[in-house]
Design an enzyme around this catalytic site. Structure first.
Site, PDB file in Angstrom:
ATOM      1  N   GLN A 125       0.961  -1.278   0.060  1.00 15.78           N
ATOM      2  CA  GLN A 125       0.000  -0.021   0.026  1.00 15.78           C
ATOM      3  C   GLN A 125       0.956   1.162  -0.082  1.00 15.78           C
ATOM      4  O   GLN A 125       1.806   1.523   0.803  1.00 15.78           O
ATOM      5  CB  GLN A 125      -0.946  -0.121   1.239  1.00 15.78           C
ATOM      6  CG  GLN A 125      -2.017   0.915   1.418  1.00 15.78           C
ATOM      7  CD  GLN A 125      -2.489   1.047   2.951  1.00 15.78           C
ATOM      8  OE1 GLN A 125      -1.855   1.031   3.583  1.00 15.78           O
ATOM      9  NE2 GLN A 125      -3.782   1.388   2.843  1.00 15.78           N
ATOM     10  N   GLY A 126       0.709   2.197  -0.893  1.00 10.49           N
ATOM     11  CA  GLY A 126       1.750   3.289  -1.076  1.00 10.49           C
ATOM     12  C   GLY A 126       1.079   4.480  -0.698  1.00 10.49           C
ATOM     13  O   GLY A 126       0.715   5.313  -2.027  1.00 10.49           O
ATOM     14  N   SER A 128       1.561   6.609   2.367  1.00 10.50           N
ATOM     15  CA  SER A 128       2.407   7.535   3.044  1.00 10.50           C
ATOM     16  C   SER A 128       3.657   7.986   2.421  1.00 10.50           C
ATOM     17  O   SER A 128       4.163   7.224   1.422  1.00 10.50           O
ATOM     18  CB  SER A 128       2.861   6.859   4.194  1.00 10.50           C
ATOM     19  OG  SER A 128       1.752   6.537   5.232  1.00 10.50           O
ATOM     20  N   SER A 160       4.375  -1.456   3.689  1.00 14.37           N
ATOM     21  CA  SER A 160       4.605  -2.668   4.558  1.00 14.37           C
ATOM     22  C   SER A 160       4.529  -3.840   3.327  1.00 14.37           C
ATOM     23  O   SER A 160       3.756  -3.591   2.347  1.00 14.37           O
ATOM     24  CB  SER A 160       3.311  -2.983   5.594  1.00 14.37           C
ATOM     25  OG  SER A 160       3.154  -2.117   6.379  1.00 14.37           O
ATOM     26  N   GLU A 243      -9.964  -1.158   6.019  1.00 15.14           N
ATOM     27  CA  GLU A 243      -8.914  -1.318   6.905  1.00 15.14           C
ATOM     28  C   GLU A 243      -9.213  -1.188   8.283  1.00 15.14           C
ATOM     29  O   GLU A 243      -8.681  -1.962   8.880  1.00 15.14           O
ATOM     30  CB  GLU A 243      -7.838  -0.299   6.157  1.00 15.14           C
ATOM     31  CG  GLU A 243      -6.306  -0.652   6.838  1.00 15.14           C
ATOM     32  CD  GLU A 243      -5.365   0.510   6.349  1.00 15.14           C
ATOM     33  OE1 GLU A 243      -5.563   1.262   5.646  1.00 15.14           O
ATOM     34  OE2 GLU A 243      -4.165  -0.091   6.505  1.00 15.14           O
ATOM     35  N   ASN A 369      -4.523   6.802  16.231  1.00 18.31           N
ATOM     36  CA  ASN A 369      -5.431   6.923  16.873  1.00 18.31           C
ATOM     37  C   ASN A 369      -5.952   8.204  17.282  1.00 18.31           C
ATOM     38  O   ASN A 369      -7.140   8.519  17.484  1.00 18.31           O
ATOM     39  CB  ASN A 369      -5.220   5.873  18.155  1.00 18.31           C
ATOM     40  CG  ASN A 369      -5.569   4.520  17.859  1.00 18.31           C
ATOM     41  OD1 ASN A 369      -5.626   4.008  16.682  1.00 18.31           O
ATOM     42  ND2 ASN A 369      -5.668   3.912  18.851  1.00 18.31           N
ATOM     43  N   GLU A 370      -4.830   9.199  17.159  1.00 20.88           N
ATOM     44  CA  GLU A 370      -5.281  10.555  17.238  1.00 20.88           C
ATOM     45  C   GLU A 370      -6.278  11.056  16.216  1.00 20.88           C
ATOM     46  O   GLU A 370      -7.343  11.923  16.569  1.00 20.88           O
ATOM     47  CB  GLU A 370      -4.130  11.616  17.398  1.00 20.88           C
ATOM     48  CG  GLU A 370      -3.465  11.623  18.821  1.00 20.88           C
ATOM     49  CD  GLU A 370      -2.251  10.250  18.714  1.00 20.88           C
ATOM     50  OE1 GLU A 370      -2.458   9.654  17.668  1.00 20.88           O
ATOM     51  OE2 GLU A 370      -1.993   9.717  19.908  1.00 20.88           O
TER      52      GLU A 370
HETATM   53  C1  LIG Z   1       3.640  -1.058  11.351  1.00 23.31           C
HETATM   54  C2  LIG Z   1       3.212  -0.062  10.419  1.00 23.31           C
HETATM   55  C3  LIG Z   1       2.789  -0.174   8.905  1.00 23.31           C
HETATM   56  C4  LIG Z   1       2.610   0.938   8.046  1.00 23.31           C
HETATM   57  N1  LIG Z   1       2.362   0.297   6.857  1.00 23.31           N
HETATM   58  C5  LIG Z   1       2.242   0.944   5.971  1.00 23.31           C
HETATM   59  C6  LIG Z   1       1.722   0.768   4.360  1.00 23.31           C
HETATM   60  O1  LIG Z   1       1.823  -0.212   4.326  1.00 23.31           O
HETATM   61  N2  LIG Z   1       1.736   1.978   3.702  1.00 23.31           N
HETATM   62  C7  LIG Z   1       1.415   3.131   4.111  1.00 23.31           C
HETATM   63  O2  LIG Z   1       1.409   4.122   2.958  1.00 23.31           O
HETATM   64  N3  LIG Z   1       1.759   3.513   5.011  1.00 23.31           N
HETATM   65  C8  LIG Z   1       1.849   2.579   6.137  1.00 23.31           C
HETATM   66  N4  LIG Z   1       2.481   3.053   7.324  1.00 23.31           N
HETATM   67  C9  LIG Z   1       2.546   4.321   7.810  1.00 23.31           C
HETATM   68  C10 LIG Z   1       1.311   4.931   8.716  1.00 23.31           C
HETATM   69  O3  LIG Z   1       0.078   5.163   7.791  1.00 23.31           O
HETATM   70  C11 LIG Z   1       1.845   6.496   9.246  1.00 23.31           C
HETATM   71  O4  LIG Z   1       2.932   6.321  10.123  1.00 23.31           O
HETATM   72  C12 LIG Z   1       0.583   7.107   9.853  1.00 23.31           C
HETATM   73  O5  LIG Z   1      -0.474   7.474   8.927  1.00 23.31           O
HETATM   74  C13 LIG Z   1       1.315   8.408  10.722  1.00 23.31           C
HETATM   75  O6  LIG Z   1       1.961   9.245   9.649  1.00 23.31           O
HETATM   76  P1  LIG Z   1       3.336   9.854  10.130  1.00 23.31           P
HETATM   77  O7  LIG Z   1       3.959   8.722  10.607  1.00 23.31           O
HETATM   78  O8  LIG Z   1       3.504  10.584   8.973  1.00 23.31           O
HETATM   79  O9  LIG Z   1       3.156  10.603  11.309  1.00 23.31           O
HETATM   80  P2  LIG Z   1       2.592  12.234  11.482  1.00 23.31           P
HETATM   81  O10 LIG Z   1       1.324  12.152  10.578  1.00 23.31           O
HETATM   82  O11 LIG Z   1       3.676  13.158  11.418  1.00 23.31           O
HETATM   83  O12 LIG Z   1       2.139  12.202  12.900  1.00 23.31           O
HETATM   84  C14 LIG Z   1       3.023  12.506  14.116  1.00 23.31           C
HETATM   85  C15 LIG Z   1       2.006  12.479  15.106  1.00 23.31           C
HETATM   86  O13 LIG Z   1       0.991  13.484  15.302  1.00 23.31           O
HETATM   87  C16 LIG Z   1      -0.265  13.355  15.494  1.00 23.31           C
HETATM   88  N5  LIG Z   1      -0.971  14.053  14.816  1.00 23.31           N
HETATM   89  C17 LIG Z   1      -0.768  14.195  13.294  1.00 23.31           C
HETATM   90  N6  LIG Z   1      -1.926  15.279  12.763  1.00 23.31           N
HETATM   91  C18 LIG Z   1      -2.748  15.181  13.861  1.00 23.31           C
HETATM   92  C19 LIG Z   1      -3.989  15.809  13.998  1.00 23.31           C
HETATM   93  N7  LIG Z   1      -4.743  16.580  12.856  1.00 23.31           N
HETATM   94  N8  LIG Z   1      -4.826  15.801  15.043  1.00 23.31           N
HETATM   95  C20 LIG Z   1      -4.219  15.261  16.173  1.00 23.31           C
HETATM   96  N9  LIG Z   1      -2.973  14.565  15.975  1.00 23.31           N
HETATM   97  C21 LIG Z   1      -2.182  14.508  15.047  1.00 23.31           C
HETATM   98  C22 LIG Z   1      -0.195  11.905  15.133  1.00 23.31           C
HETATM   99  O14 LIG Z   1      -1.419  11.027  15.900  1.00 23.31           O
HETATM  100  C23 LIG Z   1       1.180  11.368  15.683  1.00 23.31           C
HETATM  101  O15 LIG Z   1       1.103  10.995  16.876  1.00 23.31           O
HETATM  102  C24 LIG Z   1       2.789   2.260   8.481  1.00 23.31           C
HETATM  103  C25 LIG Z   1       3.052   2.658   9.552  1.00 23.31           C
HETATM  104  C26 LIG Z   1       3.311   1.509  10.612  1.00 23.31           C
HETATM  105  C27 LIG Z   1       3.809   1.803  12.124  1.00 23.31           C
END
Ligand SMILES: Cc1cc2nc3c(=O)[nH]c(=O)nc-3n(C[C@H](O)[C@H](O)[C@H](O)COP(=O)(O)OP(=O)(O)OC[C@H]3O[C@@H](n4cnc5c(N)ncnc54)[C@H](O)[C@@H]3O)c2cc1C
Length: 386
Positions: A125-126, A128, A160, A243, A369-370
């Site tokens: 899944q692409g 992020s 992933s 999902e 979860n946020e």
């Molecule tokens: C095990 C695992 C598998 C994954 N697999 C995939 C995959 O297959 N494909 C893919 O595309 N992505 C994947 N991801 C990525 C995942 O979708 C992102 O890590 C996630 O969406 C959070 O984005 P970020 O890491 O950029 O954090 P950020 O978006 O930068 O967030 C950082 C922190 O800020 C908080 N935050 C951000 N915005 C807000 C808001 N508006 N209100 C309140 N809090 C906020 C977040 O909750 C978090 O705590 C995976 C992640 C993990 C851990």
């Protein structure tokens, strides 16, 4: 919602159980985040498919069994009960497959679904990107139309299984002047196409559970677009619903962990600790409650309903429950958690530690979860955005 199973559902369960007992590998497969383990899991998927069990609710013509969602829940219960391997093609079977069924053309359904069911093509899944995680509408990777092809540039990350997968479904900006979620398009991209570079990323446990993917003028034909150009957001939201809400994490997964936790608690003679006992019982009850809630959702879906913002409630519930169950197991095991898996006193501690490390990511993946709490606040409780 009827809490009793019909004779046909009981017969379905018996058939699934018999097949799984006869076919589940006696030794656990190696991790699917290694090349060898990935191949072993793909072979297992083929075996499942050969038995007709790859994706029971899909139509027979696409490699399914034509079962309904209640039977799918029953199959999942039997699957986890049998201790069967994790699904290496979970992105394909649980996320992309249902999305193609909703948005795909007849040609796309015929082209992709049977190969997903057979895991001939394993999907990543692409979504992020380095600057687009929670804020998916900030996606910057582009796909510009050139004749009958899109030309892709940019980067995806945290995909992933992408280190070993065959294909990627992703969102790309097709209108450079567009803002936010307008101007995004959902594309299906072969990972071996010229101009696509996959770089594995090691996870907390050291294995290549993720990859980052770079696109340098990679060309993808027009027929690989799912849904309308610039209409990708709606398609992706359907995928996100599958999902978070139902498919990715069936209740059976957590019921199985809860039962293992009860067994661990008893085996370790931890009954003397009443506070710990209460926590174990609470975890078990919560796993059962989640299962009942899912039966309720499925009953509604079978009556023609749709899964909406309540998917966010489910996602918070299962991810926090999974974490709590693993934390409780580590508390029961105490210092034994740190033993090597083959140490005489380890008694399965290694698998709890692995599970704990992975459970830490539950509140992050599939939308943090946020973010789910924001969805609940705005769309279920009707609170103002700011
Ligand atoms: C095990 C695992 C598998 C994954 N697999 C995939 C995959 O297959 N494909 C893919 O595309 N992505 C994947 N991801 C990525 C995942 O979708 C992102 O890590 C996630 O969406 C959070 O984005 P970020 O890491 O950029 O954090 P950020 O978006 O930068 O967030 C950082 C922190 O800020 C908080 N935050 C951000 N915005 C807000 C808001 N508006 N209100 C309140 N809090 C906020 C977040 O909750 C978090 O705590 C995976 C992640 C993990 C851990």
């Amino acid at each position: 919602m009827d809490l009793r199973y019909t004779p046909e559902q009981d017969a379905f369960r018996a058939e699934a159980r018999a097949w799984l007992v006869g076919n589940v590998p006696s030794e656990p497969l190696r991790s699917f985040d290694t090349a060898e383990g990935f191949a072993e899991h793909r072979a297992w998927e083929r075996r499942l498919h050969g038995g007709g069990w790859a994706m029971v609710p899909w139509p027979v013509e696409y490699g399914g069994r034509g079962a309904d969602l209640i039977e799918w829940l029953i199959f999942e219960e039997e699957y986890y009960r049998a201790g069967a391997p994790g699904r290496v093609n979970q992105n394909g079977i649980f996320l992309l497959g249902p999305t193609i069924m909703e948005y795909g053309t007849p040609e796309q359904k015929a082209r992709y679904l049977p190969k997903i069911a057979a895991s001939e093509e394993v999907w990543a899944q692409g979504w992020s990107e380095p600057n687009a995680g929670s804020d998916m509408a900030a996606i910057q990777a582009t796909a510009m139309l050139d004749g009958d092809h899109y030309v892709l540039n940019g980067q995806k990350t945290w995909a992933s299984r992408a280190a070993f997968a065959d294909w990627l479904f992703g969102m790309f900006r097709t209108d450079p002047d567009s803002e936010r979620h307008r101007g995004l398009t959902f594309l299906l991209v072969p990972l071996d196409a010229p101009g696509v570079t996959v770089r594995p990323i090691a996870q907390l446990d050291g294995e290549a559970g993720f990859a980052e993917i770079f696109f340098d003028d990679a060309r993808v034909p027009l027929e690989n677009r799912l849904g309308q150009e610039n209409g990708g957001w709606g398609v992706a939201m359907a995928t996100a619903g599958f999902e978070r809400g139902l498919m990715l994490r069936s209740p059976a997964r957590f019921q199985r962990t809860a039962q293992r936790l009860v067994d661990l608690f008893r085996a370790q003679g931890a009954e003397v600790d009443t506070a710990l006992r209460d926590t174990v019982v609470r975890c078990w009850m919560d796993a059962e409650a989640y299962a009942l809630e899912t039966y309720r959702t499925v009953s509604r879906l079978l009556g023609g309903g749709k899964i909406g913002a309540e998917a966010s409630l489910n996602k918070i519930f299962w991810s926090e429950l999974d974490l709590r169950m693993h934390e409780t197991a580590l508390e029961i095991l105490g210092a034994r958690t740190d033993l090597l898996p083959d140490a005489p006193a380890a008694t399965g501690a290694g698998s709890w530690l692995d599970g704990y490390l992975f459970s830490l990511s539950g509140p992050i993946y599939a939308g943090t979860n946020e973010i789910q709490r924001n969805v609940i606040a705005e769309r279920i409780l009707g609170l103002p955005r700011s």
